[in-house]
Every structure is written in C-alpha cells, then in structure tokens.
Design a protein around this motif. Sequence first.
Motif, PDB file in Angstrom:
ATOM      1  N   SER A   1       2.070  23.719  14.825  1.00 38.96           N
ATOM      2  CA  SER A   1       2.985  22.591  15.030  1.00 38.96           C
ATOM      3  C   SER A   1       3.979  22.502  13.866  1.00 38.96           C
ATOM      4  O   SER A   1       4.195  21.448  13.290  1.00 38.96           O
ATOM      5  N   TRP A   2       4.561  23.661  13.551  1.00 40.40           N
ATOM      6  CA  TRP A   2       5.481  23.757  12.410  1.00 40.40           C
ATOM      7  C   TRP A   2       6.657  22.784  12.531  1.00 40.40           C
ATOM      8  O   TRP A   2       7.203  22.356  11.522  1.00 40.40           O
ATOM      9  N   HIS A   3       7.015  22.418  13.760  1.00 40.78           N
ATOM     10  CA  HIS A   3       8.191  21.551  13.942  1.00 40.78           C
ATOM     11  C   HIS A   3       7.941  20.129  13.439  1.00 40.78           C
ATOM     12  O   HIS A   3       8.877  19.356  13.260  1.00 40.78           O
ATOM     13  N   GLN A   4       6.646  19.812  13.196  1.00 42.54           N
ATOM     14  CA  GLN A   4       6.329  18.500  12.609  1.00 42.54           C
ATOM     15  C   GLN A   4       5.331  18.687  11.462  1.00 42.54           C
ATOM     16  O   GLN A   4       4.436  17.886  11.257  1.00 42.54           O
ATOM     17  N   ALA A   5       5.539  19.786  10.725  1.00 41.85           N
ATOM     18  CA  ALA A   5       4.587  20.177   9.679  1.00 41.85           C
ATOM     19  C   ALA A   5       4.450  19.146   8.573  1.00 41.85           C
ATOM     20  O   ALA A   5       5.407  18.474   8.208  1.00 41.85           O
ATOM     21  N   LYS A   6       3.236  19.054   8.034  1.00 42.57           N
ATOM     22  CA  LYS A   6       2.999  18.228   6.846  1.00 42.57           C
ATOM     23  C   LYS A   6       2.531  19.098   5.683  1.00 42.57           C
ATOM     24  O   LYS A   6       2.203  18.596   4.621  1.00 42.57           O
ATOM     25  N   GLN A   7       2.481  20.407   5.921  1.00 44.03           N
ATOM     26  CA  GLN A   7       2.060  21.329   4.869  1.00 44.03           C
ATOM     27  C   GLN A   7       2.876  22.611   4.958  1.00 44.03           C
ATOM     28  O   GLN A   7       3.208  23.077   6.036  1.00 44.03           O
ATOM     29  N   ILE A   8       3.188  23.175   3.791  1.00 49.58           N
ATOM     30  CA  ILE A   8       3.935  24.422   3.729  1.00 49.58           C
ATOM     31  C   ILE A   8       3.359  25.274   2.600  1.00 49.58           C
ATOM     32  O   ILE A   8       2.950  24.739   1.567  1.00 49.58           O
ATOM     33  N   THR A   9       3.261  26.579   2.838  1.00 47.65           N
ATOM     34  CA  THR A   9       2.650  27.478   1.852  1.00 47.65           C
ATOM     35  C   THR A   9       3.616  28.590   1.468  1.00 47.65           C
ATOM     36  O   THR A   9       4.278  29.170   2.335  1.00 47.65           O
ATOM     37  N   LEU A  10       3.677  28.848   0.176  1.00 47.68           N
ATOM     38  CA  LEU A  10       4.505  29.931  -0.368  1.00 47.68           C
ATOM     39  C   LEU A  10       3.572  31.014  -0.895  1.00 47.68           C
ATOM     40  O   LEU A  10       2.724  30.748  -1.747  1.00 47.68           O
ATOM     41  N   CYS A  11       3.672  32.231  -0.335  1.00 45.95           N
ATOM     42  CA  CYS A  11       2.840  33.350  -0.778  1.00 45.95           C
ATOM     43  C   CYS A  11       3.739  34.437  -1.349  1.00 45.95           C
ATOM     44  O   CYS A  11       4.645  34.915  -0.673  1.00 45.95           O
ATOM     45  N   LYS A  12       3.481  34.822  -2.611  1.00 47.47           N
ATOM     46  CA  LYS A  12       4.344  35.801  -3.264  1.00 47.47           C
ATOM     47  C   LYS A  12       3.662  37.158  -3.329  1.00 47.47           C
ATOM     48  O   LYS A  12       2.439  37.250  -3.269  1.00 47.47           O
ATOM     49  N   THR A  13       4.469  38.209  -3.462  1.00 49.85           N
ATOM     50  CA  THR A  13       3.912  39.569  -3.469  1.00 49.85           C
ATOM     51  C   THR A  13       2.993  39.812  -4.663  1.00 49.85           C
ATOM     52  O   THR A  13       2.173  40.713  -4.640  1.00 49.85           O
ATOM     53  N   ASP A  14       3.111  38.991  -5.702  1.00 51.36           N
ATOM     54  CA  ASP A  14       2.223  39.165  -6.865  1.00 51.36           C
ATOM     55  C   ASP A  14       0.840  38.539  -6.621  1.00 51.36           C
ATOM     56  O   ASP A  14      -0.011  38.503  -7.506  1.00 51.36           O
ATOM     57  N   GLY A  15       0.640  38.009  -5.394  1.00 52.20           N
ATOM     58  CA  GLY A  15      -0.667  37.448  -5.049  1.00 52.20           C
ATOM     59  C   GLY A  15      -0.774  35.946  -5.272  1.00 52.20           C
ATOM     60  O   GLY A  15      -1.748  35.325  -4.863  1.00 52.20           O
ATOM     61  N   SER A  16       0.219  35.355  -5.935  1.00 55.06           N
ATOM     62  CA  SER A  16       0.151  33.904  -6.176  1.00 55.06           C
ATOM     63  C   SER A  16       0.474  33.140  -4.896  1.00 55.06           C
ATOM     64  O   SER A  16       1.198  33.622  -4.029  1.00 55.06           O
ATOM     65  N   GLU A  17      -0.113  31.958  -4.804  1.00 55.51           N
ATOM     66  CA  GLU A  17       0.054  31.148  -3.605  1.00 55.51           C
ATOM     67  C   GLU A  17       0.215  29.689  -3.993  1.00 55.51           C
ATOM     68  O   GLU A  17      -0.434  29.219  -4.923  1.00 55.51           O
ATOM     69  N   ARG A  18       1.113  28.999  -3.290  1.00 52.64           N
ATOM     70  CA  ARG A  18       1.321  27.588  -3.611  1.00 52.64           C
ATOM     71  C   ARG A  18       1.500  26.819  -2.309  1.00 52.64           C
ATOM     72  O   ARG A  18       2.291  27.192  -1.460  1.00 52.64           O
ATOM     73  N   SER A  19       0.728  25.752  -2.163  1.00 55.02           N
ATOM     74  CA  SER A  19       0.857  24.910  -0.964  1.00 55.02           C
ATOM     75  C   SER A  19       1.335  23.523  -1.355  1.00 55.02           C
ATOM     76  O   SER A  19       0.920  22.995  -2.393  1.00 55.02           O
TER      77      SER A  19
END
Length: 348
Positions: free
Chosen positions: A251-269
């Motif tokens: 339900s991305w069109h009404q999302a309440k969470q978003i995650t950023l995943c980088k090629t170095d393995g780091s992740e941020r939500s």
Amino acid sequence: MSEVRWGIIGTGTIANAFAADFQHAKTGQLKAVASRSKESADAFAEKFDIELSMVDYFSLINSHEVDVIYIAVPHVHHYDLTKACILAGKHVLCEKPFTLNESQAKELFDLAHAREVFVMEAMWTRFNPAIEQALEWVEEGEIGTLQTLQASFGFAQEQDPAHRLFNRNLGGGALLDVGIYPIFLAQLFFGKPDFIQNQAIVGDTDVDVLDQMLFGWDTGQLAMLDASIITSHPNRAVLSGTSGYIELEKSWHQAKQITLCKTDGSERSVEFDFPGLGFQFEIEEVNRCLDEGLIQSPNHQWADTLGLMATMDEIRSDIGVFYPGEPEPCDHDCDIEGHHHEHNHHKH
C-alpha cells in the motif's frame, strides 16, 4: 484569510475516508455535503458532524456557505461537476482521475485560468510524507542516480458488471482507477515517458481489468508498472539507483514507512506516525494555496495532471478502451501495428 469552508459532493468510500481524515487537517472547516439521496446526505452529515446536508449537487455548488468543493463521485461525472464549480466561482479538489481524458482536463484548466479559480486533481499520494521523503532522498543523491522504478497497485474485486470499476458508462477499468497511481509515481520522478509498451486484459464489459506497463525515457530510465482489479498484488514500490534503492512497503500509495538500502549494506527506515490514511495533507495543501492566492498547486500542477491524462489516453487508445462520447479510432478488436494486446472477444 478566514477559515476555508469545504463542501463534499458524493458520499461513497473515498468521500468517507476524506471526511474522516479532515479532522486531522490543521486548517479548514468541513461545512456541507451533497448526495443525490437525502438519506445518504443526512447520514453522512450526522456521521461527520457536518452542518449542511443537501440533496442537489447544484445547491452545494451555488451555496454561499462554501469556498472549495471536493468532488468524490464516479470518474464520468468529474468533468461536468468541476466545470459547474468553476463557473460558480468555487475552488475545486477533484478526485483522480481528474477527467476521463486529456482534452477534458485541458478545457477545465483553461476555464479555471480564465476565471481565476483554484483547481487541483486529488492526487493525495503526492502529499504523503513518505513520498516527500523519497523525493528528498533521490534529490540528495542517497541512491546515486535513480535508474528504474517498479510499482504495482492491484486488488481482486468481485466482477460485478454494475460496479463502477467494471462499468464502461461510469469510466470503469483498472487503468483510470488504480493504474494512475504507479503512473503518477513514475512521472513524478522521470516526467512523461518517451515510449510506452503495455499488455492488457480487457474484460467482458469492455474495460481493462489488468494492465502491465513498461515506460522508457530517452535518458535511459525504465519503469515497470502493474494495475489490476482482478488480481491481488503486494502493492510495493521500489526506486532503484546506482548506489542503493528505496522501498515503500505494501500500500505504498498511503505508506507510513520508507526504507533506504545502500550498496554498502547500510539500511535506514523512517516511520511517519500520522493519524488516518493521509488525506489531511492534500487538504492542507489546498488551504495553503488558497491562503496564498494561487490557482494551482506548485506541487501537483495542472501540467502534471495533463501529463497523466495524456499517458493514460495513449494506453487506452492502444488497448482499445473508450468511454461513451469519446471518438473511437477503429473497431475494438483492431490491432495497432507494433503493439500487442490480449483481448477477450466481446459478445455483442
């Protein structure tokens, strides 16, 4: 400026969601509702503590008690009602798709410009904080160069020919109802596509029930998009770049969470703790624009809506889906050279 007074035309599912979220908007007052049924208008007014309940759309459109009108009726009525509002000097937030096709939309925007009336397509997803965050991350280069985008919006609806989704006379079909969301997302980041390939299944009622679209841009980006009203989908969106990707969960069109995943393995939500579904953000945008004397939102401009309508016109022309009153270039089962589409044979 004094508090902006709102009226709603329509009392269906989306009107209910909008009115429920109105209480979370920082500004504005929900003042009136109109429905063709007195029972429906009265019940809606009571449910949401709305002062005025009207049985005739034009009583609301001509009322001195409202400044802006939210139109939440089937697509096929958007053009006539928006036009009536503009002619009455009322500002308009019209549910998506803004109209059935680009020429209708262009006519309304020209009229709004001439009458100096604010008009916006109710692309509420544009104002969702998670979408704003995605835009920010892409602009900041968090995922390098954004290269591809995948997004789906589909659900399995019982195939009732009278239901607005399957009813050609009401502007039914997957593309206009749910396909517009992934198309919006692709065009938000990349602009109008330079080429479009699509496959569609057209059902027994002559509307598309499933669409798969591949968009391409001369600059090298691609978008893979799905829309369906007959199959269940995860409804995720993924933006992939040269050094990472951004994911909006189902339900991305009404999302309440978003995650950023980088090629170095780091992740941020990032989680956004807002009440309701998020209609309040577009309400606040309209109120802000009115306060500033604007006739279109700088964040979802008329050109953005025209771009969406033009893309959907092209897809519909290709798959042979037309609505009453629209010119049909050829017989439904004709093949357009260079394009392939599946087509259920019609029983005329």
